[in-house]
Scaffold this active site. Structure first.
Site, mmCIF file in Angstrom:
data_model
loop_
_atom_site.group_PDB
_atom_site.id
_atom_site.type_symbol
_atom_site.label_atom_id
_atom_site.label_comp_id
_atom_site.label_asym_id
_atom_site.label_seq_id
_atom_site.Cartn_x
_atom_site.Cartn_y
_atom_site.Cartn_z
ATOM 1 N N LEU A 159 0.810 -1.212 0.000
ATOM 2 C CA LEU A 159 0.000 0.000 0.000
ATOM 3 C C LEU A 159 0.850 1.271 0.000
ATOM 4 O O LEU A 159 1.712 1.457 0.857
ATOM 5 C CB LEU A 159 -0.925 0.002 1.223
ATOM 6 C CG LEU A 159 -1.888 1.192 1.357
ATOM 7 C CD1 LEU A 159 -2.868 1.223 0.195
ATOM 8 C CD2 LEU A 159 -2.617 1.143 2.698
ATOM 9 N N ASP A 160 0.584 2.145 -0.982
ATOM 10 C CA ASP A 160 1.231 3.451 -1.112
ATOM 11 C C ASP A 160 2.757 3.354 -1.188
ATOM 12 O O ASP A 160 3.462 4.301 -0.830
ATOM 13 C CB ASP A 160 0.833 4.377 0.045
ATOM 14 C CG ASP A 160 -0.625 4.799 -0.035
ATOM 15 O OD1 ASP A 160 -1.165 4.864 -1.156
ATOM 16 O OD2 ASP A 160 -1.239 5.039 1.023
ATOM 17 N N ALA A 161 3.270 2.224 -1.650
ATOM 18 C CA ALA A 161 4.728 2.040 -1.705
ATOM 19 C C ALA A 161 5.186 1.532 -3.062
ATOM 20 O O ALA A 161 6.247 0.940 -3.177
ATOM 21 C CB ALA A 161 5.175 1.088 -0.604
#
Length: 289
Positions: free
Chosen positions: A232-234
């Site tokens: 997530l978000d990476a």
């Protein structure tokens, strides 16, 4: 033919670094009477990897579009152990936008699209709330409302994916779409889903991040646009930017400044993807000039 509008071939390459790569590729183009109009390359010494984007005009080129890929594969790609992708400038990408309730990124993308800044087609907008339908209507783009709850998430994602496939979508932009995509959804479109979020992550997670940042007295805020992965978000970062803030800012002005930088960063990331200037290697991107 107008040189500015001539059709070009765009080749993106990465492979183990080795001698003579640039000359081999440029010689392939020159021998077939191609005129190179752009070339950018990078060698990652730590990884021992070579990256290149090269673009040439097809007017006068001795190979047809269908002949270029097999000829390049045989002559260069296989011997050099290349990962590569060939595109053509007249292949206009088809982009779907997914939204929730926030409008700033959607408005910015559609305004740039309407103004001719984004050379792309937008066949549909998918929303999980009905608020953005009026904006889609203003720009004459079909809006599909697919509401999502914990109970129906899997079923509704299948409907979203069905719409994406039926409309021959090349890539998806999450314009502040406030849902976490499932693993199945993400795996169906590798390096083809672009997200935007504020860059106060991971320091200020959860609700009201700008209010949290204000409480800490931050001096910089920013935004990050990246390809979506299961982490997530990476995912691989495409574009980032920051703006300075001061003690005179309020939570409300931080929110507004955050919106401004979010929409600029997202539009830059989308433009880079449309121009085929991105190349993903592991969890990083090379963004060519």
């Amino acid at each position: 033919m107008d040189k500015e509008k001539s059709v070009t071939a765009i080749l993106r390459i990465n492979c183990p670094d080795q001698k003579g790569l640039i000359s081999r590729v440029t010689d392939f183009i020159q021998r077939n009477n191609g005129n190179i109009v752009a070339l950018d390359q990078h060698t990652d010494k730590l990884e021992g990897q070579f990256f290149m984007r090269i673009e040439w005009e097809l007017e006068g080129f001795e190979l047809t579009k269908d002949q270029i890929a097999p000829a390049f594969e045989h002559a260069i790609a296989v011997p050099c152990h290349m990962r590569w992708q060939l595109d053509f400038s007249d292949q206009k990408l088809r982009m779907a936008i997914m939204v929730s309730k926030l409008s700033h990124c959607l408005y910015d993308l559609l305004a740039r699209y309407h103004g001719g800044e984004l050379d792309v087609e937008i066949p549909l907008i998918i929303g999980n709330h009905e608020e953005m339908k009026t904006i889609a209507d203003q720009f004459g783009i079909p809006f599909h409302l697919i509401k999502i709850t914990k109970e129906n998430k899997a079923e509704q994602e299948k409907l979203q994916m069905k719409l994406i496939e039926e409309n021959n979508i090349d890539f998806v932009v999450l314009a502040r779409y406030m849902q976490i995509l499932s693993t199945d959804f993400i795996k169906a479109y590798p390096n083809r889903i672009i997200n935007i979020h504020h860059s106060t992550l991971p320091a200020f997670v959860g609700a009201k991040p700008y209010h949290q940042a204000h409480a800490r007295g931050v001096k910089l805020i920013g935004a990050t646009s990246h390809y979506v992965t299961e982490d997530l978000d990476a995912g691989p970062i495409i574009e980032q930017d920051i703006i300075r803030v001061t003690h005179r800012d309020t939570p409300e002005t931080l929110v507004q400044k955050g919106k401004d930088v979010e929409k600029i960063v997202l539009s830059r990331a989308v433009a880079a993807h449309i121009a085929r200037r991105t190349l993903v290697y592991e969890n990083k991107t090379v963004i060519f000039n």
